[in-house]
Design an enzyme around this catalytic site. Structure first.
Site, PDB file in Angstrom:
ATOM      1  N   TYR A  64      83.393   8.365 -12.594  1.00  0.00           N
ATOM      2  CA  TYR A  64      84.801   8.182 -12.240  1.00  0.00           C
ATOM      3  C   TYR A  64      85.476   9.544 -12.219  1.00  0.00           C
ATOM      4  CZ  TYR A  64      86.098   3.324 -11.707  1.00  0.00           C
ATOM      5  OH  TYR A  64      86.285   2.070 -11.206  1.00  0.00           O
ATOM      6  N   GLU A  66      89.196  10.045 -11.003  1.00  0.00           N
ATOM      7  CA  GLU A  66      90.580  10.000 -10.509  1.00  0.00           C
ATOM      8  C   GLU A  66      91.280  11.328 -10.790  1.00  0.00           C
ATOM      9  OE1 GLU A  66      89.207   7.207 -11.075  1.00  0.00           O
ATOM     10  OE2 GLU A  66      90.374   5.503 -10.341  1.00  0.00           O
ATOM     11  N   ASP A 241      95.399  12.225  14.206  1.00  0.00           N
ATOM     12  CA  ASP A 241      94.181  11.591  13.697  1.00  0.00           C
ATOM     13  C   ASP A 241      93.059  12.057  14.623  1.00  0.00           C
ATOM     14  OD1 ASP A 241      92.053   9.922  13.225  1.00  0.00           O
ATOM     15  OD2 ASP A 241      93.248   8.089  13.088  1.00  0.00           O
ATOM     16  N   THR A 270      87.817  11.177  10.126  1.00  0.00           N
ATOM     17  CA  THR A 270      86.634  10.684   9.426  1.00  0.00           C
ATOM     18  C   THR A 270      85.632  11.828   9.440  1.00  0.00           C
ATOM     19  OG1 THR A 270      85.840   9.767  11.507  1.00  0.00           O
ATOM     20  CG2 THR A 270      86.882   8.236   9.981  1.00  0.00           C
ATOM     21  N   LYS A 273      81.750  10.793  12.449  1.00  0.00           N
ATOM     22  CA  LYS A 273      81.633  10.594  13.904  1.00  0.00           C
ATOM     23  C   LYS A 273      81.064  11.872  14.514  1.00  0.00           C
ATOM     24  CE  LYS A 273      85.234   7.038  14.208  1.00  0.00           C
ATOM     25  NZ  LYS A 273      86.072   7.061  12.990  1.00  0.00           N
ATOM     26  N   ARG A 279      79.626   8.862   5.880  1.00  0.00           N
ATOM     27  CA  ARG A 279      80.732   7.946   6.168  1.00  0.00           C
ATOM     28  C   ARG A 279      81.876   8.248   5.198  1.00  0.00           C
ATOM     29  NH1 ARG A 279      81.180   3.914   9.280  1.00  0.00           N
ATOM     30  NH2 ARG A 279      79.153   4.514  10.081  1.00  0.00           N
TER      31      ARG A 279
END
Ligand code: DSN
Length: 478
Positions: A64, A66, A241, A270, A273, A279
């Protein structure tokens, strides 16, 4: 990495997985076999490098983290800090951005982080300012009510879905279409191109808080300098974007007015692509939005995925190598060869061609819907996806278009000669497919008729086309 090392790594990994749940190991091996055999023309997909894939399968997944580098809500994040800082550094250097946030799990997540950052920075709300100053105990119920109303009623102007914009740019099925008061700009019906005068007019009338540029099905470059001027003229924040074309920006195919980074206040993408990474998502911005962007987790996002950030660092390091620029250029040459090959054979293309990585075929010229065309191509070993065309009479489910893109096949090494052969295969299938009928004999938008012998012959030719370009040649699963 030697060929032997790659084979050993993937084989050993599968052996370990097989020891627990053999069906998962089999599905992973089958996925590689399927990808090796199919002519993958999905414009948003690619093949990440073995190093990128291997960086994801490890104990970083257990952590974790955060918060941000050096400022975590959990102890023991020193190694996560290392990979997150590396990924951010590679991203800043690659794109010339002053700030990079590499935690988003996807493009939608990256856009939500960006929307939050702009809202938090721009919305004039005393209640929001108190909340931001962590004076939440001072907020009354009426303040919270006002805050929700003010945050939820802001204006966004983005490219319309059927002109090639993305769902997250304010469209109804996505949360962005519910929290923003949204308008869209389309394309010129005669040319299929963005008409910047119309965008400026829409911006003047609507006065959006955020002007969004970027697309998932527009086959042309966008002039981001002009878009920024339009945003400035109405006091909007300019967001781009670049998920689809990030690889073309990274590879310096899109420069000057066509590189969004120097022109936009905030850029999202992203990483899987045309950028060819794992991903995931990413946000780039200047110093004025950096603090808000870094609040992405836990403000908007679930816990960061450190194993994916490790893979982002590897892929971004790869994209900084000189051969990536060559790859990016070949993506566009291949898309143009594919477009030329289709046009010569009589296909109708939205905008009449391409200057990026994708081509949009209007299959109504073949008398088909996008759904019929997509399935007929799939039967023939050609993987594409159906897509709306501007002012599409068939809606977003059946559609009238087929979107094809070259990032994946270019990674495999196919070149312009193979793109012409691919155009021939696509044209053969589409010209020999006819619409079918439903059980009542009425015309169907889904059913189609294609002679199985044609599908088989095209499938064989598609496989032959791929034979000289093996996928992951160094990986032998035995
Ligand atoms: N799903 C992606 C695409 O195919 O374009 C965009 O989110």
């Amino acid at each position: 990495m030697s060929r032997n090392a790659e084979s050993t790594a993937f084989r050993s990994a599968l052996e370990v997985v097989r020891g627990v749940e053999p069906r998962v190991a089999d599905a992973i091996a089958a996925e590689l076999a399927d990808q090796r055999e199919s002519l993958k023309l999905i414009a948003s997909e690619n093949y990440a490098s073995p190093a990128t894939l291997l960086a994801m399968g490890n104990w970083f997944s257990d952590k974790y983290a955060e918060g941000t580098v050096g400022r975590r809500f959990y102890a023991g994040c020193q190694n996560v800090d290392t990979v997150e800082a590396l990924a951010a550094e590679h991203a800043r250097e690659l794109f010339g951005a002053s700030h990079a946030y590499v935690q988003p799990h996807s493009g939608i997540d990256a856009n939500l982080v960006a929307f939050w950052a702009v809202l938090a920075d721009r919305v004039e709300s005393p209640a929001l300012r108190k909340a931001q100053a962590r004076q939440v105990n001072d907020l009354t119920e009426a303040d919270w009510f006002a805050l929700r109303r003010e945050l939820g009623n802001q204006r966004m102007l983005g490219m319309s879905l059927d002109a090639g914009g993305h769902l997250t740019h304010g469209f109804r099925p996505n949360i962005s279409g519910k929290m923003f008061d949204q308008r869209s700009y389309g394309t010129d019906p005669a040319t299929g191109l963005i008409d910047y005068d119309r965008v400026a007019e829409a911006a003047r009338e609507f006065k959006p808080l955020i002007l969004v540029a970027g697309y998932s099905a527009y086959p042309r470059k966008v002039n981001f300098r002009i878009m920024r001027e339009i945003a400035d003229s109405v006091g909007a924040t300019f967001m781009v974007d670049m998920a689809h074309f990030a690889g073309l920006v990274a590879g310096k195919v899109f420069t000057g007015d066509f590189d969004p980074v120097p022109h936009a206040h905030i850029v999202t993408t992203t990483t899987h692509k045309s950028l060819r990474g794992p991903r995931g998502g990413m946000v780039l911005c200047g110093p004025e939005l950096a603090d808000q962007v870094d609040r992405g987790c836990p403000m908007v996002l679930g816990g960061p995925l450190p194993h994916v950030m490790a893979a982002k660092a590897v892929a971004l390091a790869e994209a900084r190598r000189p051969d990536f620029a060559d790859y990016a250029q070949r993506i566009v040459y291949n898309a143009q060869a594919l477009a030329d090959g289709l046009l010569r054979r009589g296909a109708t293309l939205v905008t009449g061609g391409t200057d990026n990585h994708l081509v949009l075929i209007d299959v109504s010229g073949y008398g088909l819907t996008g759904r019929q065309a997509e399935q007929a191509l799939l039967d023939s070993g050609i993987v594409t996806n159906r897509n709306s065309v501007p002012q599409d009479p068939n809606g977003a489910w059946y559609t009238s278009g087929i979107r094809i893109g070259t990032p994946a096949l270019t990674t495999r090494g196919l070149g312009t000669a193979e793109m012409d052969a691919t155009a021939e295969l696509i044209h053969t299938v589409l010209s020999q497919t006819t619409p079918g009928t439903g059980p009542d004999g009425a015309p169907s938008k889904a059913k189609y008729v294609l002679d199985p012998a044609v599908a088989e012959s095209v499938g064989k030719q598609a496989a032959d086309l791929l034979t000289p370009f093996p996928l992951y040649p160094a990986v032998d699963l035995g």
